[in-house]
Motif scaffolding. Sequence first.
Motif, short mmCIF file in Angstrom:
data_model
loop_
_atom_site.label_atom_id
_atom_site.label_comp_id
_atom_site.label_asym_id
_atom_site.label_seq_id
_atom_site.Cartn_x
_atom_site.Cartn_y
_atom_site.Cartn_z
N ASN A 138 127.93 -35.44 57.35
CA ASN A 138 126.70 -36.16 57.68
C ASN A 138 126.78 -37.62 57.21
O ASN A 138 126.34 -38.54 57.92
N ALA A 139 127.33 -37.81 56.02
CA ALA A 139 127.46 -39.17 55.49
C ALA A 139 128.38 -40.00 56.39
O ALA A 139 128.11 -41.17 56.67
N ALA B 181 126.61 -40.98 59.46
CA ALA B 181 125.65 -42.05 59.17
C ALA B 181 126.38 -43.40 59.09
O ALA B 181 125.86 -44.43 59.54
N ASP C 271 125.79 -42.28 50.54
CA ASP C 271 126.52 -43.11 51.49
C ASP C 271 125.71 -44.36 51.76
O ASP C 271 124.50 -44.39 51.52
N GLY D 59 121.00 -44.42 57.07
CA GLY D 59 119.79 -44.01 56.36
C GLY D 59 118.77 -43.34 57.27
O GLY D 59 118.98 -43.21 58.48
N MET D 60 117.64 -42.91 56.67
CA MET D 60 116.60 -42.25 57.45
C MET D 60 115.25 -42.85 57.08
O MET D 60 115.04 -43.26 55.94
N HIS E 262 114.13 -34.44 61.40
CA HIS E 262 115.49 -33.90 61.33
C HIS E 262 115.68 -32.91 60.20
O HIS E 262 116.56 -32.07 60.26
N LEU E 263 114.88 -33.04 59.14
CA LEU E 263 115.09 -32.14 58.02
C LEU E 263 113.92 -31.18 57.83
O LEU E 263 113.75 -30.60 56.76
N LYS F 151 117.77 -28.24 67.76
CA LYS F 151 118.74 -27.68 68.69
C LYS F 151 118.33 -26.34 69.25
O LYS F 151 117.76 -25.51 68.56
N GLY G 199 124.61 -26.02 63.97
CA GLY G 199 123.93 -27.24 63.60
C GLY G 199 122.97 -27.07 62.45
O GLY G 199 121.92 -27.68 62.40
N VAL G 200 123.31 -26.21 61.50
CA VAL G 200 122.43 -26.06 60.35
C VAL G 200 123.10 -26.68 59.13
O VAL G 200 122.82 -26.32 58.00
N GLY G 201 123.98 -27.63 59.40
CA GLY G 201 124.79 -28.23 58.35
C GLY G 201 124.03 -28.63 57.10
O GLY G 201 124.36 -28.18 56.00
N PHE G 202 123.01 -29.42 57.25
CA PHE G 202 122.30 -29.93 56.08
C PHE G 202 121.73 -28.81 55.22
O PHE G 202 121.78 -28.85 54.00
N PHE H 126 121.69 -43.36 52.06
CA PHE H 126 121.21 -41.99 51.90
C PHE H 126 121.84 -41.42 50.63
O PHE H 126 123.04 -41.57 50.40
P1 ADP Z 1 123.93 -32.42 62.42
O1 ADP Z 1 124.80 -33.18 61.48
O2 ADP Z 1 124.71 -31.41 63.22
O3 ADP Z 1 123.08 -33.30 63.29
P2 ADP Z 1 122.63 -31.60 60.03
O4 ADP Z 1 121.74 -30.44 59.69
O5 ADP Z 1 123.90 -31.67 59.26
O6 ADP Z 1 122.91 -31.53 61.57
O7 ADP Z 1 121.83 -32.94 59.82
C1 ADP Z 1 120.55 -33.10 60.44
C2 ADP Z 1 120.23 -34.54 60.69
O8 ADP Z 1 119.85 -35.19 59.51
C3 ADP Z 1 121.36 -35.38 61.23
O9 ADP Z 1 121.48 -35.25 62.61
C4 ADP Z 1 120.93 -36.79 60.82
O10 ADP Z 1 120.00 -37.30 61.76
C5 ADP Z 1 120.21 -36.55 59.53
N1 ADP Z 1 121.08 -36.82 58.39
C6 ADP Z 1 121.70 -35.92 57.62
N2 ADP Z 1 122.43 -36.52 56.66
C7 ADP Z 1 122.25 -37.86 56.82
C8 ADP Z 1 122.75 -39.03 56.15
N3 ADP Z 1 123.59 -38.93 55.13
N4 ADP Z 1 122.33 -40.23 56.61
C9 ADP Z 1 121.49 -40.34 57.64
N5 ADP Z 1 120.99 -39.28 58.32
C10 ADP Z 1 121.38 -38.05 57.92
#
Ligand code: ADP
Length: 612
Positions: A36-37, A40, A78, A82-83, A91-92, A97, A121-124, A169
């Motif tokens: 994710n970083a 970004a 990173d 940013g968000m 997104h969080l 999806k 796509g549940v990475g975070f 972030f």
């Molecule tokens: P994916 O990476 O597949 O989109 P994730 O669950 O990993 O799904 O992340 C969800 C969303 O959160 C990302 O699409 C992005 O928009 C945002 N995000 C996550 N990590 C960061 C980061 N380090 N900097 C900016 N946005 C981030």
Amino acid sequence: MSEKMSFQAEVNKMLNIVVNSLYSEKYIFLRELISNASDACDKLKYLMLTKPDIAVNNGELKITVTPDEKNNTLTVSDNGIGMNKDDLINHLGVIAKSGTSDFIANMKENGAAADLIGQFGVGFYSAFMVADKVEIITKKAGEEEAYKWISNGVDGFEIEPDQKESIGFEIKLYLKPEDKNFTDTIYLRHLIRTYSDHINYPIELDLGEAGREVVNTASALWVKNKSEITPEQYKDFYQHISHNFDDPWLTLHFKAEGSMEYTSLLFIPSTQPYDLFQPDRKQSLKLYVNRVFISDKVEDLMPNYLRFVKGIVDSSDLPLNISREMLQQNALIAKIRNGIVGRLLKDLKKRMENYEDYLKFWQNFGTAFKEGIYEDYSNRAEIAGLSLFYSTNDENKLTSLDDYIKRMPKDQNAVYYITGDDVKVLSNNPQLEIFKKNGREVLLLIDPIDEFWTQTLANYKGKPIKHISQADENWQITRDGAKADEGSFDKLLNFMGELFKDELGKVQPTEKLTSAPVALNVESGQMSIHLERLMRNHQQQTAFNSNRILEVNPYHPLIIKMSEAMEDEKNKEEIAKIAKILLDQAKIAEGEPISDPAFYVSAVSEYLLKTF
Ligand code: ADP
Ligand code: MG
């Protein structure tokens, strides 16, 4: 002022599964956060190139991993895009999806499969596998306010304004006691090198008083020479870009020179993605220009039938500040696409020499790949040659068109096929008997797409592709001689024609049936019975098609008897009943529903009773 918000119900379900499953591979969370970083940083880099007035120069883009053994926390930060507040909420807190409910269902059925986490796509959210509290501080490029996002992964999340000097972030994991090993620098160094070495930005490990150490190679894998890249590195890179955990079935790394210069690193997975046939699934090759990530949504970069191919294309011939919109229908992109498709098809051809190996590819992607025969006009002969089909030669083994042609007797002049839902049902179709008796192999096509490509591919290597109903052959049939008397057979046909006039186009004699008294057919050039059924199932067409033909076999003992019975007026009712049963049987042989099952059952039972 902090705002409390709840997760979307789907997120809750997923978190519940993620947090409570016993993964053996918990460490994947680190890979996901670093990925994710890296995304970004890609986004900020792109923004700096295209909208320099919005993006600030954020210094060297990089990722920092900071363990704190004393407090049992791990921070990944990173200086990417940013968000902002909306991003955090959208997104969080929700899952955008499609396919997430599939994921949840799948996890419940098959137990937790770590390899699905990234893919869905549940990475975070994987952070909650090791943390009982997650704190994010972030500020988005071009905006003033920074925000803090806090969650324990159970009761929703809180957002409040916060202070942060630079864009970027920062995510801090309050590790669970049993996950303290993620503060161990030796272990962290190992994890980063193993799973994130190929990340294009430096990943620094903060060693506290000992300073910071860049742990990864931080260079684009694809610019290296093939000979310098290990299979492991290819695999890690593949897993990074595909979010898969399998091995690639095919790795194709090449540099194109000449009218268009680009490097491409492509993979075909060894497992089928869950959404291969979801209509919103698009190709997802990543496009780079001189190592700057541009977009993974350039649809024209890869044709739809190859949507399962993963990888990157890096070109120096495209302008860096090209807008994403301009990339669609761009002539240079079309050139690249033709180049990579050609290479892929060539490699597939080589791999096809090993049937068992090729079968793995085919079982995962064949049905999608075959769409190319229909979709990719200029390559359709190649794609057809790379396709496998069931056939009457061996119902359990897929064959290629070339092998089919090799087996063709000299006097056979067409490739024959029949379409339906099921190989077994198809191979028992009475209309195939005469083909089998004359040594004519017939392809048994069971995918909906087969209905379409067979209409567009008229020939393969000079052999016409024909539905069995279009066969034009001098059939050799040995019969015992008996045939219905012509006059009374004509009466029978007329009688049946009248009886079925609302349901059928025609009732006509045939010389092509052997053991079956009747069979259903359509006029040549008409939609096949199977296609009609497919469309009906998709509510494309509700009206019953009226141009069906019932073909009647004058050599069949039952038909002979019915013809004879036509001579006596009082048999009409009985003949009508038997004729209806025969029509129903012809439908059953085609896999079609019968119109009045109750009639069929009682009529057949009545005749069965007469047996003894
Ligand atoms: P994916 O990476 O597949 O989109 P994730 O669950 O990993 O799904 O992340 C969800 C969303 O959160 C990302 O699409 C992005 O928009 C945002 N995000 C996550 N990590 C960061 C980061 N380090 N900097 C900016 N946005 C981030
Ligand atoms: Mg991610």
